[in-house]
Structures are given as structure tokens and as C-alpha cells.
Design a protein around this motif. Structure first.
Motif, PDB file in Angstrom:
ATOM      1  N   ARG A 138       1.164   0.937 -10.145  1.00 43.83           N
ATOM      2  CA  ARG A 138       0.673   1.361  -8.835  1.00 43.83           C
ATOM      3  C   ARG A 138      -0.672   0.714  -8.520  1.00 43.83           C
TER       4      ARG A 138
ATOM      5  N   TRP B   4       0.976   4.281  -2.750  1.00 46.92           N
ATOM      6  CA  TRP B   4       0.726   5.652  -2.285  1.00 46.92           C
ATOM      7  C   TRP B   4       1.875   6.595  -2.628  1.00 46.92           C
ATOM      8  N   LYS B   5       3.127   6.163  -2.407  1.00 43.56           N
ATOM      9  CA  LYS B   5       4.270   7.066  -2.509  1.00 43.56           C
ATOM     10  C   LYS B   5       4.934   7.085  -3.887  1.00 43.56           C
TER      11      LYS B   5
ATOM     12  N   ALA C  49       0.829  -1.206   0.000  1.00 41.90           N
ATOM     13  CA  ALA C  49       0.000   0.000   0.000  1.00 41.90           C
ATOM     14  C   ALA C  49       0.860   1.251   0.000  1.00 41.90           C
TER      15      ALA C  49
ATOM     16  N   ALA D 139      -1.745  -1.659  -5.333  1.00 41.60           N
ATOM     17  CA  ALA D 139      -2.942  -1.435  -4.509  1.00 41.60           C
ATOM     18  C   ALA D 139      -3.815  -2.684  -4.452  1.00 41.60           C
TER      19      ALA D 139
ATOM     20  N   ARG E 196     -11.491  11.569   0.672  1.00 44.79           N
ATOM     21  CA  ARG E 196     -10.499  11.808  -0.389  1.00 44.79           C
ATOM     22  C   ARG E 196     -11.150  12.229  -1.710  1.00 44.79           C
TER      23      ARG E 196
ATOM     24  N   ARG F  80       4.544   7.826  -6.948  1.00 45.97           N
ATOM     25  CA  ARG F  80       3.691   8.499  -7.925  1.00 45.97           C
ATOM     26  C   ARG F  80       4.353   8.631  -9.296  1.00 45.97           C
TER      27      ARG F  80
END
Length: 888
Positions: free
Chosen positions: A765, A755-756, A751, A769, A824, A758
């Protein structure tokens, strides 16, 4: 007798010096004087001649300047009245297609002449070998006959040359005759010493020098065919004559004389390929002698003579003045290729370095190893100190420096005599002296760095200063690193004594860093400061324990960041990245998690993991001024990976040895490799193409290792399905048990990657997830089963309470996703939540309904209906809040 031979040898060396230095000087001076007189006469004639058009050049003005006058290292002067095409001298390339074509054309037209020269040379050789009329002549008569035959051939060639020249109708004939005579003279002198023992080594050397002198003088007046024939014949003569000699070492210096002869001739005539031929014949002959068992000592002596000849003779200077570009400058700053004299000298330096390495690999005598090291050291010192006026050779000293590092490494890898003697001293008695091999080698490395530093101070311009600084900062520390890794001096002379060696060299680097000035002073200071930090870290490797060493590496990274911030030295960032990489290596591989879980105490675990976390966190804050730099990114990724490794180690220690060997242990081990993979992927943001490729390769490798571990966890240690006879049991209290250790950290790392990271492709990615969600769902399902079934999850069947718990969990997850989607403002999360609702409905109607009856069925569907209604209302509100008119 020995004294007389020594005197003769000195006379021979004196003759060599006279021939190689004095005679060329006189001839060149005479040629320049003739050219000057010719130009004066041409000027007087032009002054008295009638006026001509500007574009007409008198024929006399074009032809009066002979070719022997030189204006540059490899440049002939142009005839009077001819404008130069370029201000730079032409480069001399030997192996060119046009030259090869010229040789082939000459051989096609003059093959009979070439065969005649070979035949005449063989006649002289066979005379000294077999004699005349089936050996009826005495050895003395055979030698005298060979010498007379050689003299007659040379005289005949000289007579023809003086009458008809070496071109035109007699093209090549004088060269062939004189060349065959030279070969015959060489064979006669060799036979007198090697076959028949008529003269001693000193007299033989004097005779060979005399023949070489004759060849030099003739070579200045004849074409290149004579010189080439003489060189090849002289090189082949020792092997054609045959026989046994009690002074085989003499032939090494004989081949050195051959090299000097060819180079001296070519220094005047500038054929270029003659120099290559001379060095090739001499080097090949000396190497064949060495392989034949003539001894390694004088083989090294041959190279000690051949290298100075190759450097000094082509330029005709006692101090090298090679102009033009050097190879390293050509690579770094561009420009022209190095000139022919530079390439010639570098080739001989490289061959001599390889010869020194080869001797160490084939000997069992420690003295020869030290002599080979000495040869490299002398070449390095001579090339550093003697090439200050030769920009073309400014980086030649790097060749013996690199060869010395390779030699020291191979001496340990091949268990050479010096290494073996040094290691044997580990068992010495206390009163015996300490072995000095490592100390001598470290001193040599320090001296080499000192020489490079001295050359840096007089370099002047930017590129040489940086290159010499790098050489000074790398040579000594590289040798220290090789000794530490392969020689293990700490186990022989003691860790403290060896650490003092390293700290002394580090102190030298610090001193140079504080005295940096002039061109690129800041960069030079950073280079030496980085070298000092590496040496201090190496000393810490020697002295400290495993935990303290990892902590010391983190201190080094923090110190590097602080120095960079204080003095603005961004080049130290590379050193900080190296320190971070070594910390990761220690935490992942050596000593790795196995040491932290099974061997180390709690204090060491906290010191080795918590200490670097704190120190690297401080370093990350210190480097805030370089927020977008590669070093800060590397430190940030290291913080994440070290935190994951630390959590993995703590969980494994908490679970104990049985848990560490099961599904929890494999999951936590996979976390270490997954965290390392994510760190490498995070570091892809900065850096060039090469570093990106390296980091991508590391990410692929570490990810593959993690995948293998996770597959093993799924197949071998699956709590639901026993593997063969092995049944996996859950350990620990409910919720905080081995299931949580096995799957939640894996989900957390995946996760974090989604998230990091990018900068990665969106599809990758999304894969992270999905994998994280799958592992979290798998843990939740297994934990629910553990609540109803106990430690053994492999029992058959599913209870009603367990089945309903899965339904409640799905509803809870869907609610959580909806709330997260609201926070979000994520349409994707909202759709995932509604997909969870649909999955819950399908489960209830397809699975749960078949096992329900009575009021339980009523209560279950009533609760489901109310839950779904509430979820639908919440979904509509969220969709309206996000501006979506279609709340599906």
C-alpha cells in the motif's frame, strides 16, 4: 441365402443369451442347493456328536460348504463356524503386488507347462493356416483337422481333470490342454469363414458362439489358467490366422462374444482379473480391427454390446444392482472406494465414450458422427434410467454426457462433416429448409437435462439430489454455450430463431426452479434459476448490440441480487460474480475501450458504461444484508473499476484521436488495466484459497499490462524528451489538457488502491501511495512548464518564472500536507510535509539563488523566509495538537 444367415445369426444370439444367463443360473442354484444339504448334514452330525469346547470347531463343519455359493456381489460365504471379520464386502483390486508376485512364482515353477500350452495352441493355429505336410490337405480337411485337434485336447484335459483334478500332481495340466483346445477351435471356425469361405457369416457366428459356450462351461470347473489362455488365444486367433475376409465386420461381434465369455466365467468364479483380461482383449482386438480399416459402423456396434455386458454380466442381474460407493460420492462425501464391478463398468463406459469421440475425429461421413452421438445418448439414457437400484453407478451417466459435450466441441474445432454441412447451409436459398443440426443437438441437451432432473426427483438423499440437479442445470446450458461459441448457429438459422432455442431451454429451467421441493429445495431452485439466467443472458448475447448486451448483463446481476434477497438463495451469488466478470471482460477486452472511443456513439457509450454503474450500484444496495459476502465485495470493486474505465473513455473521446494516440491515450489505457488490477486485489478479502490464487494471478497479469503501457508512455510519448523524430505536444486548454488526462487518472487509481485495499500488506500500500504521489508531482511539474513554455515542453532551458513557480508549488504542497495531517491526525503526513519544506529550501539555495540578483533576490528570500516561518509555526501547532513534543 441372406435369410438363412440371418436365422443362423439369431440362433447364435439366442445361444449367447442361454449361455450367459440360463447356464449360470442353473449352476448357481445347484451349488446353493448342495451347500444347503451339506449344512443340514453337518447340523445332524453335530447334534449326535459328543459335546466339545466352545472354541473347537469340527473339521467337517469347516469344509462342507463349497466355494461356489455366493452371498454378495463379490463375496464368498464363510465356512460354518467362522465369524465374519467385517459386515462390508471386500474390495477386489486386480493390479496388486501380491497377485503379481503369485503369478511370477507360478511361472517360475511351471514355465514348462506355460510353454507347452502356447505351443499346443500355436499348433492348432498353424494347422489351419499351413495345412499338414506342406499344404497337401484341402481347406476343408485342414479345418476339420483343426477342429478334431481342439476336441482331442479338450477331451484329454477333461479326462485328466476328472481323475486327478486341476491341482496337486496334475496342477495346471488339464487347464493347459483344454485351453489350447479352445484356441484351436476358435482358429478353425475363423479359418472356415475368413480364409477359405466354407461357411457364411451366420454359420461362422454360430460356431464362434458354440466354442465360447464350451469355454464358459469348462471355465466353471477349471482354474483361471484355462480361461486366461482361452481368452488370449481367442483374441489373437484372427490376427494369427491372417488372410483376407469379405465380412471383416463379423470380427467385431466375435470380440464381443469373447468379452461375454470371460465375464460369464468370472461371474461364477470371482477371479476378478479374468474380467479385466476379457474386456482388455476384446477392446484391444476391436480397436485394432478398426484401425485396420474394418469399418466404423460395426465398431460402434461392438461398444454398444460390450458396455451392457460389462455392466450386467459381472453382477448376474438383468437390472444393475451395484452396491457401494460411487466415485463422485466418494469425492464429495468420503467413504470407501467403489467396488470392483463399479470400476469395471465405469472403465468400459469411459472407453466406449472415447471410441465414439475417436470415430468422429477420423470420419468424413456425417452419418457416422450422428451414430457416435447416438451411442453416447443411448448410454446416457440407459445409465440414468437403469441404475436407480445401483448406487455404485449413480454418476456413470456423467461420462457419456461429458463426452458428448467434447464431441460437439471437437466437431466444430476440427471442421467435421456435420459442422461443415451446417455452416454451408448459411448460403442456402430462401426456399430451402433450415438445417436441423443445431436444433437436434439442442434437443438432445434438453433431453439429457430432463433425464438428470427425473433422476434427481427419485434420488432421495441430500448429496445425490444436489449432484443430479447440477447435472441437469449444466448439461443443456453447456451444450448451448458450446454451440454459440463454436457453431455460431445465429449466422446460419438466424439470430431470432437461435435465441428462441435458448429461451425455450431457459423456460424449462424456470419451470424446474418453480417445482423444486423435498430435500434441499431452496438450493435446487437456486441452481435451476441460475441456469435460466445464464441461458437468458446467452439469448441476449445473440439478439442485442454491444452496448445493450453490457447493460443486459448488469440487469442480470441486479435480478440475481433481487432473487437472492427475496428467496434467500446465496448460491446465486456465484452467478452474479460471473456476470460482473463478463461485464469487466466486455469493458476491458471485447469490445473494450477501442470500440467505446473510436466506433460507438455517445448514446452507446453512456449505455454501456453509465448503465452498468447505476444498475450495479442498485445491486450493491440490494445486497446490504450480505455486507460481508464475497458477491457484494465483487460488485463494489466492479463499481470502482467501471467508474475508472468510464472516466478513461470520456477523456479519450474528449481529447480526440490525436490525443488518444499520445501520452494521454496511453495513460488512460493504463488506467483501465490498473483499475482491473485493483478490483482483483480488492476481491482477495473473501473467498477460498483457490479463488484467491486465481484473483492474484489476474491481478499480476493486469498489473503487468498496465506497467508495460506506463513504461511505453514514459519512453515513447514523454513530453519532455522526444523519442527519435517524434515530438510530443500538449493538447487542450491549460490545466484541463492532455497532461491531466495522462497522469492524474493514474495517480487517482493508485491513490484509491492505497486507500481502500486495507487488507494488503502495508509495504504494498505504501508503494501505491508513493507511485500516486510521484505521478501527481510529475503532472504538476509538467503543467507548470506548460504555463511558461507552451505546447512544446521539449524546448531547452528553464525560465526564471518557471523556476520560481516550482518553488511556490513545493510550498503549496507542503502546506496542503500539513493541513491534511491535522485533519487526519497523521504523523506520517506531517513528516512528509516537513520533508517537502526541506526540499524547497534545498532547491532555493542550490538552484534558484544562482539566477537571482538585486531586488528580485531580496524579494525572493524575504518571501521564502516568511513562508518558512509560517510553516514552522503551523507545524508546531499541529504537533502540539497531536500531542507530539518534538515538532521536527
Amino acid at each position: 441365402m441372406i435369410g438363412m444367415e440371418a436365422i443362423l445369426a439369431l440362433l447364435g444370439l439366442g445361444a449367447v443369451a442361454l449361455l450367459l444367463v440360463g447356464v449360470p443360473y442353473l449352476l448357481v442354484s445347484h451349488a446353493r442347493l448342495r451347500a444347503r444339504v451339506a449344512r443340514l448334514e453337518a447340523g445332524l452330525a453335530a447334534a449326535s456328536a459328543p459335546e466339545v469346547a466352545d472354541d473347537v470347531v469340527p473339521e467337517a463343519a469347516v469344509d462342507v460348504v463349497p466355494e461356489v455359493g455366493l452371498t454378495g456381489p463379490w463375496e464368498r460365504p464363510l465356512p460354518v463356524g467362522t465369524a465374519p471379520e467385517s459386515s462390508t464386502p471386500p474390495r477386489a483390486f486386480v493390479l496388486r503386488a501380491d497377485r503379481l508376485a503369485t503369478v511370477l512364482r507360478w511361472l517360475r515353477s511351471n514355465w514348462a507347462l506355460a510353454v507347452a500350452g502356447v505351443s499346443l495352441a500355436l499348433a492348432g493355429v498353424f494347422m489351419v493356416q499351413y495345412g499338414v505336410e506342406q499344404g497337401l490337405l484341402t481347406p476343408f480337411a485342414r479345418v476339420v483337422g483343426a477342429l478334431l485337434l481342439g476336441a482331442v485336447l479338450i477331451a484329454a484335459g477333461e479326462v485328466i481333470r476328472r481323475r486327478h483334478g486341476d491341482e496337486g500332481r496334475a496342477a495346471g495340466v488339464p487347464s493347459v490342454l483344454s485351453g489350447a483346445g479352445i484356441v484351436t477351435l476358435f482358429a478353425g471356425v475363423l479359418a472356415a469363414r475368413a480364409l477359405y469361405g466354407l461357411v457364411g457369416p451366420g454359420m461362422a457366428l454360430t460356431g464362434l458362439v458354440g466354442v465360447g459356450g464350451v469355454a464358459i462351461v469348462l471355465g466353471w470347473f477349471y482354474g483361471p489358467a484355462l480361461t486366461a489362455l482361452g481368452l488370449v488365444g481367442a483374441g489373437a486367433a484372427p490376427f494369427l490366422v491372417g488372410g483376407a475376409s469379405d465380412a471383416a465386420w463379423l470380427f467385431y461381434y466375435y470380440f464381443a462374444v469373447i468379452a461375454g465369455v470371460g465375464l460369464a466365467v468370472d461371474a461364477q468364479r470371482r477371479w476378478a482379473w479374468i474380467s479385466v483380461l476379457a474386456l482388455a482383449v476384446s477392446a484391444l482386438g476391436a480397436t485394432l480391427l478398426y484401425q485396420g480399416g474394418a469399418g466404423a459402423l460395426h465398431y460402434l456396434g461392438f461398444w454398444a454390446l460390450a458396455v451392457p455386458l460389462a455392466v450386467l454380466v459381472p453382477e448376474g442381474q438383468l437390472v444393475p444392482r451395484h452396491a457401494g460407493n460411487s466415485p463422485l460420492r466418494r469425492i464429495v462425501a468420503g467413504g470407501e472406494y467403489p467396488g470392483f464391478p463399479v470400476r469395471l463398468a465405469l472403465a468400459m463406459v469411459a472407453l466406449a465414450s472415447l471410441a465414439a469421440i475417436n470415430v468422429t475425429l477420423e470420419t468424413y461421413d456425417p452419418l457416422l458422427v450422428w451414430l457416435a452421438v447416438g451411442l453416447l445418448a443411448v448410454m446416457l439414457a440407459a445409465l440414468v434410467l437403469g441404475t436407480t437400484q445401483a448406487p455404485g453407478l449413480e454418476d456413470a451417466a456423467l461420462i457419456p454426457a461429458l463426452a458428448a459435450l467434447v464431441l460437439v466441441a471437437l466437431e466444430a474445432l476440427e471442421h467435421g462433416p456435420v459442422w461443415a454441412g451446417f455452416q454451408a447451409a448459411a448460403e442456402r436459398l430462401p426456399e430451402t429448409p433450415m438445417p436441423l443440426a443445431a436444433t437436434l443437438l439442442m434437443t438432445g441437451g434438453a433431453v439429457a437435462s430432463w433425464l438428470f432432473h427425473g433422476r434427481m426427483r427419485v434420488a432421495g438423499t441430500q448429496v445425490p439430489v444436489i449432484l443430479w440437479a447440477l447435472a441437469a442445470a449444466v448439461t443443456g446450458p453447456a451444450l448451448a454455450l458450446i454451440l454459440e461459441l463454436l457453431w455460431l448457429p445465429g449466422g446460419v438459422i438466424g439470430s431470432y430463431a437461435w435465441a428462441l432455442h435458448l429461451m425455450a431451454l431457459a423456460g424449462l429451467m424456470v419451470w424446474w426452479a418453480t417445482r423444486a421441493g423435498g430435500v434441499e429445495a431452496r438450493l435446487v431452485a437456486a441452481i435451476f434459476a441460475g441456469a435460466a439466467i445464464v441461458l437468458i443472458t446467452l439469448a441476449l448475447f445473440v439478439m442485442l448490440s454491444k452496448a445493450a448486451l453490457t447493460l443486459a448483463l448488469a440487469v442480470m446481476v441486479l435480478a440475481t441480487a433481487a432473487i437472492d434477497r427475496r428467496f434467500d438463495l446465496p448460491i446465486l451469488g456465484g452467478l452474479a460474480q460471473l456476470g460482473v466478470a463478463v461485464i469487466g471482460y466486455r469493458l476491458v477486452i471485447d469490445p473494450g475501450p477501442g470500440w467505446a472511443v473510436n466506433e460507438a456513439g455517445w448514446a452507446d457509450v453512456l449505455l454501456a458504461h453509465g448503465g452498468p454503474l447505476v444498475l450495479l450500484g442498485v445491486a450493491w444496495g440490494v445486497m446490504a444484508a450480505r455486507a460481508g459476502g464475497a458477491t457484494r465485495v465483487v460488485i463494489e470493486s466492479a463499481l470502482w473499476s467501471i467508474a475508472a474505465i468510464f472516466a478513461s473513455v470520456l477523456l479519450q473521446r474528449w481529447l480526440g484521436k490525436p490525443g488518444a494516440m499520445g501520452h494521454a491515450g496511453l495513460g488512460l489505457m493504463a488506467v483501465v488495466w490498473l483499475a482491473t488490477m485493483m478490483a482483483q486485489l480488492y476481491r482477495l478479502r473473501p473467498g477460498g484459497a483457490v479463488m484467491r490464487a486465481i484473483r492474484m494471478a489476474l491481478a499480476v497479469v493486469t498489473g503487468a499490462v498496465a506497467l508495460v503501457i506506463l513504461v511505453a508512455q514514459t519512453v515513447i510519448t514523454n513530453p519532455l524528451i522526444p523519442f527519435m523524430w517524434r515530438k510530443e505536444l500538449v493538447i487542450g486548454p491549460v490545466i484541463l489538457d492532455s497532461l491531466a488526462a495522462a497522469y492524474l487518472p493514474v495517480a487517482a487509481v493508485l491513490a484509491a488502491g492505497a486507500w481502500k485495499l486495507r487488507h494488503l500488506p502495508r509495504l504494498l500500500r505504501a508503494g501505491f501511495a508513493v507511485a500516486a504521489s510521484a505521478y501527481a508531482a510529475w503532472y504538476l511539474g509538467l503543467e507548470i512548464r506548460r504555463l511558461w513554455q507552451g505546447r512544446d515542453l521539449s524546448v531547452p532551458g528553464v525560465s526564471d518564472g518557471e523556476l520560481y513557480s516550482y518553488t511556490l508549488a513545493l510550498i503549496a504542497v507542503s502546506v496542503g500536507l500539513l493541513v491534511l495531517a491535522l485533519l487526519r491526525r497523521s504523523e506520517m503526513l506531517r513528516r512528509l510535509a516537513m520533508a517537502g519544506v526541506a526540499l524547497t529550501v534545498a532547491k532555493v539555495f542550490l538552484i534558484d539563488m544562482s539566477g537571482l540578483a538585486g531586488l528580485v533576490r531580496v524579494a525572493s528570500f524575504l518571501g521564502l523566509g516568511l513562508s518558512l516561518a509560517g510553516l514552522a509555526w503551523l507545524n508546531a501547532r499541529i504537533a502540539a495538537h497531536m500531542g507530539n513534543a518534538d515538532p521536527r
